[in-house]
Design an enzyme around this catalytic site. Sequence first.
Site, mmCIF file in Angstrom:
data_model
loop_
_atom_site.group_PDB
_atom_site.id
_atom_site.type_symbol
_atom_site.label_atom_id
_atom_site.label_comp_id
_atom_site.label_asym_id
_atom_site.label_seq_id
_atom_site.Cartn_x
_atom_site.Cartn_y
_atom_site.Cartn_z
ATOM 1 N N SER A 222 8.113 1.022 8.547
ATOM 2 C CA SER A 222 8.131 -0.060 7.583
ATOM 3 C C SER A 222 6.861 -0.899 7.681
ATOM 4 O O SER A 222 6.240 -1.001 8.731
ATOM 5 C CB SER A 222 9.347 -0.954 7.812
ATOM 6 O OG SER A 222 9.114 -1.794 8.932
ATOM 7 N N LYS A 223 6.517 -1.449 6.551
ATOM 8 C CA LYS A 223 5.352 -2.296 6.454
ATOM 9 C C LYS A 223 5.472 -3.460 7.418
ATOM 10 O O LYS A 223 4.566 -3.824 8.133
ATOM 11 C CB LYS A 223 5.304 -2.882 5.036
ATOM 12 C CG LYS A 223 4.118 -2.448 4.250
ATOM 13 C CD LYS A 223 4.210 -3.011 2.853
ATOM 14 C CE LYS A 223 5.208 -2.240 2.001
ATOM 15 N NZ LYS A 223 5.292 -2.735 0.636
ATOM 16 N N ARG A 224 6.643 -4.038 7.387
ATOM 17 C CA ARG A 224 6.888 -5.229 8.169
ATOM 18 C C ARG A 224 6.674 -4.994 9.654
ATOM 19 O O ARG A 224 6.031 -5.764 10.349
ATOM 20 C CB ARG A 224 8.332 -5.673 7.901
ATOM 21 C CG ARG A 224 8.612 -7.069 8.329
ATOM 22 C CD ARG A 224 10.091 -7.366 8.285
ATOM 23 N NE ARG A 224 10.333 -8.626 8.966
ATOM 24 C CZ ARG A 224 10.132 -9.813 8.407
ATOM 25 N NH1 ARG A 224 9.709 -9.877 7.171
ATOM 26 N NH2 ARG A 224 10.343 -10.916 9.092
ATOM 27 N N TYR B 53 0.825 -1.205 0.000
ATOM 28 C CA TYR B 53 0.000 0.000 0.000
ATOM 29 C C TYR B 53 0.864 1.261 0.000
ATOM 30 O O TYR B 53 2.078 1.207 0.175
ATOM 31 C CB TYR B 53 -0.913 -0.010 1.218
ATOM 32 C CG TYR B 53 -0.242 -0.500 2.466
ATOM 33 C CD1 TYR B 53 0.814 0.212 3.023
ATOM 34 C CD2 TYR B 53 -0.644 -1.684 3.084
ATOM 35 C CE1 TYR B 53 1.436 -0.230 4.164
ATOM 36 C CE2 TYR B 53 -0.013 -2.135 4.242
ATOM 37 C CZ TYR B 53 1.027 -1.405 4.774
ATOM 38 O OH TYR B 53 1.662 -1.839 5.903
ATOM 39 N N GLY C 52 2.853 -2.700 9.989
ATOM 40 C CA GLY C 52 1.616 -3.169 9.375
ATOM 41 C C GLY C 52 0.794 -2.034 8.791
ATOM 42 O O GLY C 52 1.339 -1.068 8.272
#
Length: 516
Positions: free
Chosen positions: A278-280, A43, A283
């Site tokens: 970060s996405k990781r 996203y 989320g």
Amino acid sequence: MFHVSRFTFYSPIINSFKINLNKELWIKMNNIRVRFAPAPTGYLHIGGARTALFTWLFARKNNGTFILRIDDTDEARSTEESLRGILDSLRWLGLDWDEGPEIGGPHAPYFQSERTDIYQKHIQKLLDSGNAYHCYCTKEEIDAEKAKVGPWNYRYNGKCRQLTEADKRHYEAEGRKPTVRLKVAGDAIVVPDLIKGYVEFKAETLDDFIIVRSNGTPLYNFTSTVDDSLMRITHVIRGEDHLTNTPKQILIYQALGFETPKFAHAPTVLDTEGRKLSKRRHGELVSIGFYRDNGYLPEAMVNFLVRLGWSYDDKEEMFTVDELLEKFDIGRVGKSASIFDIQKLKWLNREYIMKRDIHDRTNLVIPFLRKAGLLNDDELTTDRRVWLEKLVEAVGDRMTTLADIENSSFFFVDEIEYDKKAVKKSLKRDFVPGLLRDLKSIFAELQPFDENTVEAKIREYAGQSGLGGKVMLPIRVAITGKSFGPGLFESLTLLGRDKVLQRIDKAMELLRPTNT
RNA sequence: GUUCCUAUCGUCUAGUCUGGCCCAGGACACAGGCCUUUCGAGCCUGCAGCGCGGGUUCAAAUCCCGCUAGGAACACCA
């Protein structure tokens, strides 16, 4: 008036004199073209959105063109769904593009995956001009070299620079597939940066880096440079993590004979622990879509994002998009990383909710009521709509996000739940049963059951009974189950006589000795 | 390790280039108070910062040198 624009640059490598340059010159050009180039592998997140916003504002403010390009060379990780999400998020923020997906443009295609023949052509050009060469060293050989000197000390030695035709035939015969490397030369590379000033890199720290994999596909530094040139990008605006990539790209521009654009590297956005977003790790909390779905307004988000690193002066910090179009200056973007702190976003969001008129605010709140199961489509009659608007008005500034409308669920449901603390504190008092009994008969008779009459009657009762203001909180808790909410008299009339009587009964039931 | 970036209240930042108006201003958050029929609202007050060390200067957050700390890059990722 403030001026960041003058920058003094002293280069020990290139020259031993000072260069003065006015940054304003860097943006005083006719056809400014900038681009936002996300990879569709997830996203749109806070940092990317801020970069996109800076880029878009820079374009709009300077009468330029904003281009959206999709850097989807990583086929394995790119998805259609991510692409849609990113486009939706950009649109939600109001960042429209002049060239790019769905609308095309003079430099189409705008997907890197569809531009392979273009890259091919330019690789050939570099090979022909001798600025790049085939390297037959295998990954294994390179890894072995790295192991010898340590991965950090390794630099490619240019071994394949001078290969003869015979050498090449020999390697080909062995079945080796070559990579393409750029021939690196020169003393120093200077990155002209609207945010960081001049940044100078020593070329000797660079080696002949790979621009095409042995499978024939070009690497990011190359594709991005070619596209930025071909799309006539004048200013490359992106995240700071690309700054150390830039000298390599400048080398490619030069090798290709292209003019190098100006750059602007926006500082990183960190989380409250000072770590990169970060996405990781975070989320959906870093995705723009999350904030849209949780009741944040795009204008609040835009305002919040733009203030992450940028400021206008020491007093103003709320800006509409129109104001930003007038006031935004990329030269005033700070150099240091900033931390994403949701408190400020919440504050801004509430401010912007209050700026919407009741009609608007009602429309905004409806999807959240539906989602919470408090409102059905067939329920939205004209009367109901009028009632809803009154409710939204009564709720007033008690919403930090649109989703907070759910705090008013007691207006919608038949059976409410009583907050334990509120019951204990406000209902379980000696005078309350009597109060409720009296109120019941008063409300049953009251004509009309409107705000003024209800208020007058309650105040009258408060005076006559000698209880005074003490009556207010118990009434509130009895009919809403909570100790806070919109004004009491508004709440009563919004609820209507029937529900009020019903809830007084329920509260009385709750207070029966058997229930305590 | 090398290269590069950065450093003002807990957070976003103003001020730094053009030294004095800054014993550092605003906002969010937090704490306390006031007001009010409740409240997460309003009003008032408070808390809290120039990373460290040298130097230049009558004067340094601001200029110079050094250090420290954080971050990024150094891929046949983007």
